[in-house]
Design a protein around this motif. Sequence first.
Motif, PDB file in Angstrom:
ATOM      1  N   THR A 150      27.587   6.136 -16.705  1.00 21.36           N
ATOM      2  CA  THR A 150      28.214   4.892 -16.165  1.00 21.36           C
ATOM      3  C   THR A 150      29.130   5.585 -15.257  1.00 21.36           C
ATOM      4  O   THR A 150      29.943   6.748 -15.376  1.00 21.36           O
ATOM      5  CB  THR A 150      28.104   3.887 -17.325  1.00 21.36           C
ATOM      6  N   GLY A 151      29.777   4.864 -14.599  1.00 19.62           N
ATOM      7  CA  GLY A 151      30.855   4.764 -13.281  1.00 19.62           C
ATOM      8  C   GLY A 151      30.529   5.332 -11.795  1.00 19.62           C
ATOM      9  O   GLY A 151      29.139   6.238 -11.748  1.00 19.62           O
ATOM     10  N   ALA A 165      29.328  -0.175 -15.503  1.00 20.23           N
ATOM     11  CA  ALA A 165      29.739   0.342 -17.256  1.00 20.23           C
ATOM     12  C   ALA A 165      28.427  -0.214 -18.056  1.00 20.23           C
ATOM     13  O   ALA A 165      27.980  -0.169 -19.060  1.00 20.23           O
ATOM     14  CB  ALA A 165      30.657  -0.583 -17.471  1.00 20.23           C
TER      15      ALA A 165
END
Length: 668
Positions: free
Chosen positions: A550-551, A589
């Motif tokens: 994620t990110g 997220a």
Amino acid sequence: MSGQLLRAYKWAEGWANPSDHWPAITGLLGAVLLASTPASASTAELDSVVVTATRSPHPLSEVPVETRLLDREAIDRSQARNLPQLLGTLPGVSASNLDDTLGADNLRLTLRGLQLNEGYGLILVDGRRIHGGLGAHGDYGVSLNQTPLSMIDRVEVVRGAGSALYGADAMAGVINIITRRPEREPTGRAGLGAGFYETLDRDDRDATGSHRRDVDAHALYSGPFGEGSTFLVGGHHQQDEGTDQTAATTRKDTAMGHWQTDLNDHWSATLHGYFARARRDHHGPEARHDRAYDDASLTAGLDYEQGRHSLSMGGYHFDQDFETGYPGFAHGFRDGRVGYREADVRYTYFGERHWLTMGAQHQRQTLDYRFRNYADGALEDTVHVDERIDVNSVYVQDEIWLLGQRLILVPGARYEDHDTFGSELNPKLAARLQTGDTTWRASIGRAFKSPTLRQLYYQGLYRHGDYYLASNPDLSPERAISANLSVERTWPGSRVWTALGVYRTDLKDRVTRADTGETTSQGDPIQSYINIDRSRIEGIEAEMRVGDRTGWSMDAALGLTHARDRRSGDWLPYVPRHTASLTPRYVTASGQTGIQGRINAYGRQYRDAANTRRISAHQVVDLGLWHDLTPASTLRLDINNVFNSDRGESAFAFRQGRRLGARIDVEF
């Protein structure tokens, strides 16, 4: 380090126009900057188990032979619709001149400077040899478009000489396409996708009906079957309209089944079947199709596991009925059947400091087809190909752990007896050394490549445009010595992963076409094949991964290749001086939504061995967005070739331009 790489880059590019360099320089500088930036890289892929490199299971981070993995997550996130485009993100692989269509000509696909279609790299499906398929160039070629992406679990790419384990044709490496396996819990998957794309004009002519479309749909179901057994069945339909001057509908329907059962605590059995039917329409009055392939394969296996002992036995049957060309076609009309029969046994002893692997294999290739020559649309004669080729081989490999298991040495060799050109012995030595967070790998090995069917087995002259070709039954195999050295590092704290490698392949007895000085009764020149050329391929490969699931995250890859014929000094065809790939992505997220871009840049290259037709440096940009509509459904939107790149060859070919596509995948 960056200064050394830039000097190496200038060496690989020679005295080319500096404007050709910017994609590789930009990618390299970005990698250097990001390598010093705190970040978090997922190690899930590095922990995945791979089996192709040594025929024994190893986590990817610990495998002693240089291997790259494209897992199911990478396949799902990619904007690619076929395997050649997916592989194009790896350094050393060039798919720069392939369109993302079913019939894209695999002649242009290279691995470490050598053409896969010509047999310089071994292509396997579930560890077994394949042949032909949509996109294969000529009756001897092999296409990577054999298996739809929906049916693939992962792809393992082993770089460097692989003949010590796999025999002929594993010269540049081995690509093993591993299909999905049955699951213990009932699981269904289905997907539907469609797209619209442009066909770009050539410099000298326009495409007719340049706005075209594609569609694909698949469904798979897997689950338990009785006590101790599991199964998987699936089907996939693909269709597009190609990139020729006139739209030509190309379609492929594939079915796959897999059954696995545990006979007791130690024995298990597997059965795998694969069937495919592919056609490409021809709009002329002569024939309905100019490509037709009907494939059928059946694999059976029996495995034994107890303590430190592992035994595998298997059999494989593959048949392909095919037609290429059509009656009256200037390059001929071929139809018939090609087949493989294999039987093998492999034993591995997993000792405390030695993993010893021994095996034997019998392989038979059968050829039964006809090549019809035409002059001015009239049938001249028919060339028959009717051969049965037997190959028997044995191999042995020892994986030796030293220095508290920080060092692994892997000596191995394979003896192969070919009933046409005799025996070949191919040794190899590989090593892996772990020093803290850094992994070093090195290997040197001998490899060989069998002459192609066309070079060796045609029983008569066959027309190739305005001249004729004759096979040469006295050809020898092409032989090579290949050496590799690489270093990988996972950076503590930042969890950034970087890799840098160099390689060299010296190839001798390379087969080339030569004028015989003879002519047909009509005065047309006759060419044949001889073992004469020597080639040297050298390269540098750099990779980096940064980020987490994620990110923000990014993958970057750079390959620099110097591939020349040592006799003439010419560059080998379809080998760009550099390939560079940059894949940034962002995932929310929650993991529900993600966006990904991909920039592939390629240096200049040539279409022909004489270096008279140049392909300019070019870049291709793709964008993709995915969103989980529910925990069991995902919507994907793609824009491929955003800026309508002609891939540097508008003078020679119609190319696929911008494509807009959408698909939805569900799990149930």
